[in-house]
Design a protein around this motif. Structure first.
Motif, PDB file in Angstrom:
ATOM      1  N   PHE A 146       0.830  -1.210   0.000  1.00 50.62           N
ATOM      2  CA  PHE A 146       0.000   0.000   0.000  1.00 50.62           C
ATOM      3  C   PHE A 146       0.867   1.264   0.000  1.00 50.62           C
ATOM      4  CE2 PHE A 146      -2.121   3.372   2.421  1.00 50.62           C
ATOM      5  CZ  PHE A 146      -3.209   3.591   1.603  1.00 50.62           C
ATOM      6  N   PHE A 147       1.919   1.246   0.786  1.00 49.87           N
ATOM      7  CA  PHE A 147       2.847   2.385   0.867  1.00 49.87           C
ATOM      8  C   PHE A 147       3.434   2.691  -0.511  1.00 49.87           C
ATOM      9  CE2 PHE A 147       5.826   4.170   4.374  1.00 49.87           C
ATOM     10  CZ  PHE A 147       5.687   5.439   3.853  1.00 49.87           C
ATOM     11  N   CYS A 148       3.826   1.639  -1.234  1.00 49.09           N
ATOM     12  CA  CYS A 148       4.386   1.831  -2.570  1.00 49.09           C
ATOM     13  C   CYS A 148       3.364   2.454  -3.517  1.00 49.09           C
ATOM     14  CB  CYS A 148       4.869   0.493  -3.127  1.00 49.09           C
ATOM     15  SG  CYS A 148       5.518   0.593  -4.795  1.00 49.09           S
ATOM     16  N   ALA A 149       2.109   2.026  -3.414  1.00 51.04           N
ATOM     17  CA  ALA A 149       1.069   2.573  -4.289  1.00 51.04           C
ATOM     18  C   ALA A 149       0.873   4.067  -4.056  1.00 51.04           C
ATOM     19  CB  ALA A 149      -0.247   1.828  -4.062  1.00 51.04           C
ATOM     20  N   GLU A 150       1.136   4.536  -2.839  1.00 51.54           N
ATOM     21  CA  GLU A 150       0.930   5.954  -2.530  1.00 51.54           C
ATOM     22  C   GLU A 150       2.113   6.831  -2.938  1.00 51.54           C
ATOM     23  OE1 GLU A 150      -2.264   6.763   0.858  1.00 51.54           O
ATOM     24  OE2 GLU A 150      -0.277   6.314   1.651  1.00 51.54           O
ATOM     25  N   ILE A 151       3.337   6.336  -2.779  1.00 49.37           N
ATOM     26  CA  ILE A 151       4.480   7.214  -3.029  1.00 49.37           C
ATOM     27  C   ILE A 151       5.015   7.105  -4.456  1.00 49.37           C
ATOM     28  CG2 ILE A 151       5.156   7.096  -0.604  1.00 49.37           C
ATOM     29  CD1 ILE A 151       7.466   5.296  -1.419  1.00 49.37           C
ATOM     30  N   THR A 152       4.545   6.119  -5.218  1.00 47.49           N
ATOM     31  CA  THR A 152       4.988   5.995  -6.613  1.00 47.49           C
ATOM     32  C   THR A 152       4.128   6.899  -7.499  1.00 47.49           C
ATOM     33  OG1 THR A 152       5.552   3.684  -6.191  1.00 47.49           O
ATOM     34  CG2 THR A 152       5.463   4.377  -8.484  1.00 47.49           C
ATOM     35  N   PRO A 153       4.734   7.698  -8.357  1.00 48.49           N
ATOM     36  CA  PRO A 153       3.953   8.602  -9.222  1.00 48.49           C
ATOM     37  C   PRO A 153       2.968   7.851 -10.114  1.00 48.49           C
ATOM     38  CG  PRO A 153       6.291   9.176  -9.272  1.00 48.49           C
ATOM     39  CD  PRO A 153       6.182   7.878  -8.541  1.00 48.49           C
ATOM     40  N   THR A 154       1.901   8.544 -10.472  1.00 48.98           N
ATOM     41  CA  THR A 154       0.845   7.930 -11.284  1.00 48.98           C
ATOM     42  C   THR A 154       1.379   7.389 -12.608  1.00 48.98           C
ATOM     43  OG1 THR A 154      -0.798   9.407 -10.302  1.00 48.98           O
ATOM     44  CG2 THR A 154      -1.363   8.386 -12.405  1.00 48.98           C
ATOM     45  N   VAL A 155       2.327   8.100 -13.221  1.00 47.77           N
ATOM     46  CA  VAL A 155       2.806   7.687 -14.541  1.00 47.77           C
ATOM     47  C   VAL A 155       3.536   6.340 -14.502  1.00 47.77           C
ATOM     48  CG1 VAL A 155       2.940  10.000 -15.516  1.00 47.77           C
ATOM     49  CG2 VAL A 155       4.882   9.106 -14.198  1.00 47.77           C
ATOM     50  N   ILE A 156       4.048   5.932 -13.333  1.00 47.37           N
ATOM     51  CA  ILE A 156       4.729   4.629 -13.221  1.00 47.37           C
ATOM     52  C   ILE A 156       4.188   3.833 -12.033  1.00 47.37           C
ATOM     53  CG2 ILE A 156       6.868   5.318 -14.364  1.00 47.37           C
ATOM     54  CD1 ILE A 156       8.059   5.736 -11.526  1.00 47.37           C
ATOM     55  N   ARG A 157       2.978   4.121 -11.586  1.00 46.97           N
ATOM     56  CA  ARG A 157       2.460   3.472 -10.372  1.00 46.97           C
ATOM     57  C   ARG A 157       2.339   1.962 -10.543  1.00 46.97           C
ATOM     58  NH1 ARG A 157      -1.298   6.834  -8.983  1.00 46.97           N
ATOM     59  NH2 ARG A 157       0.146   7.775  -7.483  1.00 46.97           N
ATOM     60  N   CYS A 158       1.819   1.496 -11.653  1.00 51.45           N
ATOM     61  CA  CYS A 158       1.659   0.048 -11.845  1.00 51.45           C
ATOM     62  C   CYS A 158       3.013  -0.658 -11.927  1.00 51.45           C
ATOM     63  CB  CYS A 158       0.833  -0.229 -13.101  1.00 51.45           C
ATOM     64  SG  CYS A 158      -0.922   0.102 -12.895  1.00 51.45           S
ATOM     65  N   GLY A 159       4.005   0.003 -12.539  1.00 47.87           N
ATOM     66  CA  GLY A 159       5.338  -0.585 -12.582  1.00 47.87           C
ATOM     67  C   GLY A 159       5.947  -0.708 -11.201  1.00 47.87           C
ATOM     68  N   GLY A 160       5.808   0.352 -10.370  1.00 52.83           N
ATOM     69  CA  GLY A 160       6.312   0.287  -9.005  1.00 52.83           C
ATOM     70  C   GLY A 160       5.586  -0.746  -8.173  1.00 52.83           C
ATOM     71  N   LEU A 161       4.248  -0.780  -8.312  1.00 57.60           N
ATOM     72  CA  LEU A 161       3.468  -1.807  -7.613  1.00 57.60           C
ATOM     73  C   LEU A 161       3.888  -3.209  -8.040  1.00 57.60           C
ATOM     74  CD1 LEU A 161      -0.260  -0.642  -7.395  1.00 57.60           C
ATOM     75  CD2 LEU A 161       1.147  -1.523  -5.538  1.00 57.60           C
ATOM     76  N   GLY A 162       4.153  -3.373  -9.336  1.00 62.10           N
ATOM     77  CA  GLY A 162       4.575  -4.683  -9.839  1.00 62.10           C
ATOM     78  C   GLY A 162       5.872  -5.141  -9.201  1.00 62.10           C
ATOM     79  N   LEU A 163       6.822  -4.212  -8.997  1.00 58.92           N
ATOM     80  CA  LEU A 163       8.089  -4.574  -8.365  1.00 58.92           C
ATOM     81  C   LEU A 163       7.883  -5.040  -6.926  1.00 58.92           C
ATOM     82  CD1 LEU A 163      10.412  -1.702  -9.662  1.00 58.92           C
ATOM     83  CD2 LEU A 163      10.511  -4.114 -10.307  1.00 58.92           C
ATOM     84  N   VAL A 164       7.068  -4.315  -6.171  1.00 58.71           N
ATOM     85  CA  VAL A 164       6.862  -4.669  -4.763  1.00 58.71           C
ATOM     86  C   VAL A 164       6.055  -5.961  -4.641  1.00 58.71           C
ATOM     87  CG1 VAL A 164       5.861  -3.899  -2.589  1.00 58.71           C
ATOM     88  CG2 VAL A 164       7.059  -2.280  -4.032  1.00 58.71           C
ATOM     89  N   LEU A 165       5.033  -6.132  -5.475  1.00 61.27           N
ATOM     90  CA  LEU A 165       4.242  -7.369  -5.441  1.00 61.27           C
ATOM     91  C   LEU A 165       5.070  -8.567  -5.909  1.00 61.27           C
ATOM     92  CD1 LEU A 165       0.838  -6.012  -6.772  1.00 61.27           C
ATOM     93  CD2 LEU A 165       1.255  -6.978  -4.508  1.00 61.27           C
ATOM     94  N   ALA A 166       5.941  -8.363  -6.890  1.00 62.46           N
ATOM     95  CA  ALA A 166       6.822  -9.450  -7.324  1.00 62.46           C
ATOM     96  C   ALA A 166       7.792  -9.824  -6.204  1.00 62.46           C
ATOM     97  CB  ALA A 166       7.589  -9.033  -8.576  1.00 62.46           C
ATOM     98  N   SER A 167       8.279  -8.845  -5.451  1.00 60.13           N
ATOM     99  CA  SER A 167       9.135  -9.138  -4.302  1.00 60.13           C
ATOM    100  C   SER A 167       8.376  -9.954  -3.261  1.00 60.13           C
ATOM    101  CB  SER A 167       9.636  -7.831  -3.676  1.00 60.13           C
ATOM    102  OG  SER A 167      10.385  -7.081  -4.597  1.00 60.13           O
ATOM    103  N   ALA A 168       7.112  -9.616  -3.048  1.00 58.61           N
ATOM    104  CA  ALA A 168       6.282 -10.415  -2.138  1.00 58.61           C
ATOM    105  C   ALA A 168       6.145 -11.843  -2.661  1.00 58.61           C
ATOM    106  CB  ALA A 168       4.905  -9.773  -1.993  1.00 58.61           C
TER     107      ALA A 168
END
Length: 630
Positions: A501-523
């Motif tokens: 959730f933290f990543c979804a908030e601090i990652t800019p909208t233009v790359i939000r899904c890419g940032g979320l993908g990195l954190v979810l892949a780490s999980a």
């Protein structure tokens, strides 16, 4: 440059949370409420899919066919205990005969899966001594999950074929990992809506084909693609949910979706008992995604993403669609969003890929810290789960499949409830830090304290240690181990969820899904350690736990580097994301100089040529590095 003032659109349009969202009524509009509801409903189907492995691939009790349950028990397997126990059999002629397992008439209960008063299981014999014990060519099975037949019993995945069960478990997780990474990048480039809809179409194709698998190889391959598509659905719905909400509602809306997914976890045993066959269960899990095909006509693209990527023509049409659905009057546009939008229609779309984050100063560090937190949280969660439900803990309640399953689900539920309270008072960063400290304490106490007590109880060197050895029985140590495991599972689940959730908030909208993908892949990598350790028959488990315990200590330090995002507007572009700076956990006292710069005091240290030359003089009350003296 994306930061160039000349190339940037109007500040009014860049301030989505401050101008566009209030114009549309925030979450007050009926259409926005409908869209949020539409992101909650699929969470139930996702919950079914995520926890289906516990039922489809549970390793049942088995015995040689024709001998009956009570006379020739070939092997006993239990989830989380001796996961490779299916590699050995026990004919009545060997030392591990039925007499060693309990009364012959109750052999189906010998694993403890159905309760009972049977004695503890002996340690499984070494693999080298059991190569000749798998002489049966057919087996009967006692499945504990409410199914008459599952994947293991369908293709006899026992003895020499038991390793294929773990490969089948890998397949869904590996598919999720690749799906998060790839669909995240695609969603930032082509939009959330196309990725969501194509993921729905392909999960229907692959998911229903899984139920028609003719062998375990086909099953595992199709599960990989099912996981890939499931990742696209999870990722895009998460991003859409965040982007729909104003700052004060983001966490609440996300937690409601988590509770809906947990409802799927709690309902899964009843669904399995209703279906009775694994193929029917698989089809029933996938078929509800058919309803999501309607999303093509009722679910729009993310307006926030359209504005951030400067697709103003599409954004204008969508805003008009919103105002029409909400029966709004054009005069409600007090801030003049539409006139400003008209001026910017000539701009070309400006899309960004996640690789651009490498050139940033702060943003990439924030994402890496959250990736490590997510990996550690989900990775160490398995260590605590195994300690609680492992064979070393002789607690009759936890020897039952449903007790195991609902205990884990209940801990996750309590963790989410606690997370709601903690985040409300401590914020995102404070809550994450608290849960990580609890995880580290539980891990270190379990690894250090219990082993120290065990050492002293075996070799008492003094009268005090002798008394400790007498008082600290094995059952008491097991109870301490369970207590630490419950605390660890509770805290590590919160760490993993809050990191995403933290990543979804601090990652800019233009790359939000890419940032979320990195954190979810780490999980996903963290969760992948569980079947890897099971595949190696728990070898390296202790080292595995020590490594993750060390990671928790590193994460505690790194969390302090993160910014606080509570009640903050979402960053829309990379420049906004870079201005998310960390603040101290506790506000400084009056008259005390802050150690960290505020946004207004930040200077570009690369532009040294702009600094005044020596002798030019500095304004009174200023220092050479731009900080105000207080």
């Amino acid at each position: 440059s994306c930061c160039s003032a000349a190339a940037a659109p109007s500040l009014l349009l860049l301030d989505y949370d401050g101008s566009v969202l209030p114009f549309l009524g925030g979450l007050g509009g009926s259409y926005q409420k409908t869209l949020v509801l539409l992101t909650w409903i699929p969470a139930l189907f996702i919950g079914f899919s995520q926890f289906s492995d516990s039922f489809l691939l549970d390793q049942p009790n088995f015995w040689c066919r024709g001998a009956g349950k009570g006379t020739e028990l070939a092997g006993v397997t239990t989830t989380g205990r001796w996961s490779d126990l299916g590699n050995w059999t026990s004919p009545p002629t060997n030392p591990f005969s039925t007499a060693a397992w309990g009364v012959p008439g109750n052999q189906s209960n010998s694993s403890g899966a159905y309760g009972g008063d049977t004695p503890p299981l002996p340690s499984p014999p070494d693999k080298g001594d059991n190569a000749s014990n798998c002489d049966c060519h057919a087996w009967d099975y006692g499945i504990r999950t409410g199914l008459v037949q599952n994947v293991v019993s369908k293709w006899d995945l026992v003895c020499d074929n038991a390793w294929k069960v773990h490969i089948a478990k890998f397949s869904l997780l590996v598919g999720l990992i690749f799906g998060y990474l790839i669909t995240g990048c695609i969603a930032d480039w082509v939009g959330r809506r196309p990725v969501l809809l194509f993921s729905i179409i392909f999960i229907l194709i692959f998911g229903l084909t899984v139920a028609l698998s003719v062998n375990v190889t086909m099953f595992s391959t199709l599960r990989f693609f099912e996981g890939f598509c499931l990742a696209g659905i999870i990722l895009t719905l998460y991003a859409l949910r965040i982007e729909l909400c104003p700052p004060g509602k983001r966490f609440t809306i996300t937690m409601v979706a988590s509770f809906v997914a947990m409802a799927g976890q709690f309902l899964m045993p009843g669904l399995a008992a209703l279906c009775r066959d694994w193929q029917v269960l698989q089809a029933l899990i996938i078929c509800p995604f058919l309803l999501m095909l309607l999303y093509w006509s009722i679910f729009p693209e993310s307006l926030r993403w359209l504005m951030a990527t400067q697709q103003f023509e599409s954004a204008k049409r969508l805003i008009l669609h919103f105002t029409q659905k909400n029966c709004m009057s054009p005069e409600s546009d007090i801030k003049g969003v539409m006139p400003e939008l008209e001026k910017e229609l000539h701009r070309r779309p400006k899309k960004v890929c996640i690789v651009k984050v490498v050139g940033t100063r702060n943003l990439w560090k924030n994402i890496v810290v959250l990736c490590v937190n997510s990996l550690t949280g989900y990775g160490i969660h398995h260590c605590f789960a195994r300690s609680m439900m492992g064979h070393e803990v002789k607690v009759p309640l936890l020897e039952n499949f449903y007790a195991d399953y609902y205990t884990t689900a209940s801990i996750a539920l309590v963790s989410c409830l606690a997370m709601c309270v903690v985040v409300r008072f401590l914020g995102r960063r404070g809550g994450l830090l608290l849960f990580m400290i609890l995880t580290a304490l539980a891990s270190l106490l379990q690894l250090g304290l219990l082993n120290l007590i065990g050492k002293y109880s075996q070799h008492p060197d003094s009268e005090l240690q002798l008394k400790l050895a007498v008082g600290m029985s094995d059952s008491v140590k097991d109870k301490f181990s369970i207590a630490f495991s419950i605390v660890g599972m509770f805290a590590s689940h919160a760490v993993g969820s809050l990191s995403v959730f933290f990543c979804a908030e601090i990652t800019p909208t233009v790359i939000r899904c890419g940032g979320l993908g990195l954190v979810l892949a780490s999980a996903g990598f963290g969760m992948l350690t569980a079947p890897i350790i099971e595949l190696h028959n728990q070898k390296g488990y202790f080292l595995h736990h020590i490594i993750f315990a060390c990671c928790t200590l590193i994460c505690i330090i790194c969390i302090l580097l993160l910014p606080e995002s509570r009640d903050q507007n979402l960053p829309e572009n990379i420049s906004n994301g870079e201005h998310y700076t960390r603040q101290p956990l506790l506000s400084h006292k009056k008259g005390e100089q802050p150690l960290l710069l505020t946004n207004a005091e930040l200077k570009d240290y690369s532009g040294l040529h702009d600094a005044p030359a020596a002798g030019d003089g500095l304004p009174e009350g200023a220092t050479a590095n731009g900080m105000k003296a207080m």
